[in-house]
Design an enzyme around this catalytic site. Structure first.
Site, short mmCIF file in Angstrom:
data_model
loop_
_atom_site.label_atom_id
_atom_site.label_comp_id
_atom_site.label_asym_id
_atom_site.label_seq_id
_atom_site.Cartn_x
_atom_site.Cartn_y
_atom_site.Cartn_z
N TYR A 49 10.01 20.83 -14.12
CA TYR A 49 10.32 22.17 -13.62
C TYR A 49 9.97 22.35 -12.14
CZ TYR A 49 11.57 24.04 -18.24
OH TYR A 49 12.19 24.31 -19.44
N ASN A 112 13.57 30.96 -24.79
CA ASN A 112 15.02 30.78 -24.95
C ASN A 112 15.40 29.46 -25.62
OD1 ASN A 112 14.47 29.12 -22.83
ND2 ASN A 112 16.09 29.89 -21.50
N HIS A 115 16.48 23.68 -23.34
CA HIS A 115 16.80 23.36 -21.94
C HIS A 115 17.94 22.36 -21.99
CE1 HIS A 115 16.45 22.11 -17.76
NE2 HIS A 115 16.63 20.89 -18.23
N GLU A 126 16.71 13.83 -14.93
CA GLU A 126 15.93 14.33 -16.08
C GLU A 126 15.86 13.28 -17.19
OE1 GLU A 126 16.83 19.09 -15.37
OE2 GLU A 126 17.62 18.13 -17.16
P1 CMP Z 1 15.41 26.33 -18.81
O1 CMP Z 1 16.85 26.09 -19.04
O2 CMP Z 1 14.43 25.42 -19.48
O3 CMP Z 1 15.14 26.30 -17.23
C1 CMP Z 1 14.11 27.01 -16.62
C2 CMP Z 1 13.40 27.92 -17.58
O4 CMP Z 1 12.66 28.92 -16.96
C3 CMP Z 1 14.44 28.66 -18.40
O5 CMP Z 1 15.08 27.81 -19.28
C4 CMP Z 1 13.58 29.75 -19.00
O6 CMP Z 1 12.82 29.25 -20.10
C5 CMP Z 1 12.63 30.03 -17.84
N1 CMP Z 1 13.04 31.19 -17.05
C6 CMP Z 1 14.10 31.30 -16.23
N2 CMP Z 1 14.14 32.53 -15.68
C7 CMP Z 1 13.07 33.19 -16.16
C8 CMP Z 1 12.56 34.49 -15.96
N3 CMP Z 1 13.16 35.36 -15.14
N4 CMP Z 1 11.44 34.83 -16.62
C9 CMP Z 1 10.83 33.97 -17.44
N5 CMP Z 1 11.26 32.70 -17.68
C10 CMP Z 1 12.37 32.33 -17.04
#
Ligand code: CMP
Length: 151
Positions: A49, A112, A115, A126
């Site tokens: 990340y 969510n 990824h 990655e």
């Molecule tokens: P991911 O696709 O794993 O890529 C980055 C991650 O950051 C994303 O999924 C979410 O889990 C997290 N993320 C992105 N935007 C936000 C936000 N505004 N607030 C909290 N978590 C976030």
């Protein structure tokens, strides 16, 4: 043929959704090329990340991804990167289209579930961050012609 990295994040593992997520990708016609359950280290989380470093949610994101095991996978197929992202839905589950994984199983952008790599360059970096070449299996999907045969 494209490859992409997919993570079922700690919320997906704890909620027992690994099977549902794999099933949707399999039924779409994608091929699983590598898979392992990992307790993610702080170092791996920060490398993965790095692009989000400095954002308000960054430290929380590191805490979340290292809080419980992650199912890391490599999926393969024609246009696999965009196909997987389409199946996942928008990053924010509240904006994800009905029928996508994030719409159907989640409500919070902070939890969510998955990824998925967002470009060929990021998919390559990655995959090499999460997998050794020996952990990726080269095999033929016997249904390939039924999925991708041209008329
Ligand atoms: P991911 O696709 O794993 O890529 C980055 C991650 O950051 C994303 O999924 C979410 O889990 C997290 N993320 C992105 N935007 C936000 C936000 N505004 N607030 C909290 N978590 C976030």
């Amino acid at each position: 043929m494209e490859q992409t990295l997919v993570l079922v994040k700690p919320d997906g593992v704890q909620r027992g959704l690994i099977g549902d997520i794999i099933q949707r990708l399999e039924r779409r016609g994608l091929k699983l090329a590598g898979a392992k359950l990992i307790q993610v280290s702080d170092k791996l989380a920060r490398s993965h990340y790095a692009i989000h470093e400095g954002k308000p949610f960054y430290e929380g994101l590191i805490k979340y991804i290292t809080s419980s095991p992650v199912m890391a996978m490599v999926w393969e197929g024609p246009s696999a990167i965009s196909a997987v992202r389409q199946t996942m839905g928008s990053t924010d589950p509240l904006k994800a289209a009905p029928g996508t994984i994030r719409h159907d199983f989640a409500l919070s952008i902070s939890r969510n579930l998955t990824h998925a790599s967002d470009s060929p360059e990021n998919a390559a970096s990655e995959i090499s961050l999460w997998f050794t070449p020996e952990e990726i299996v080269n095999w033929q999907l016997c249904t390939f012609e039924w999925l991708f045969g041209e008329n």
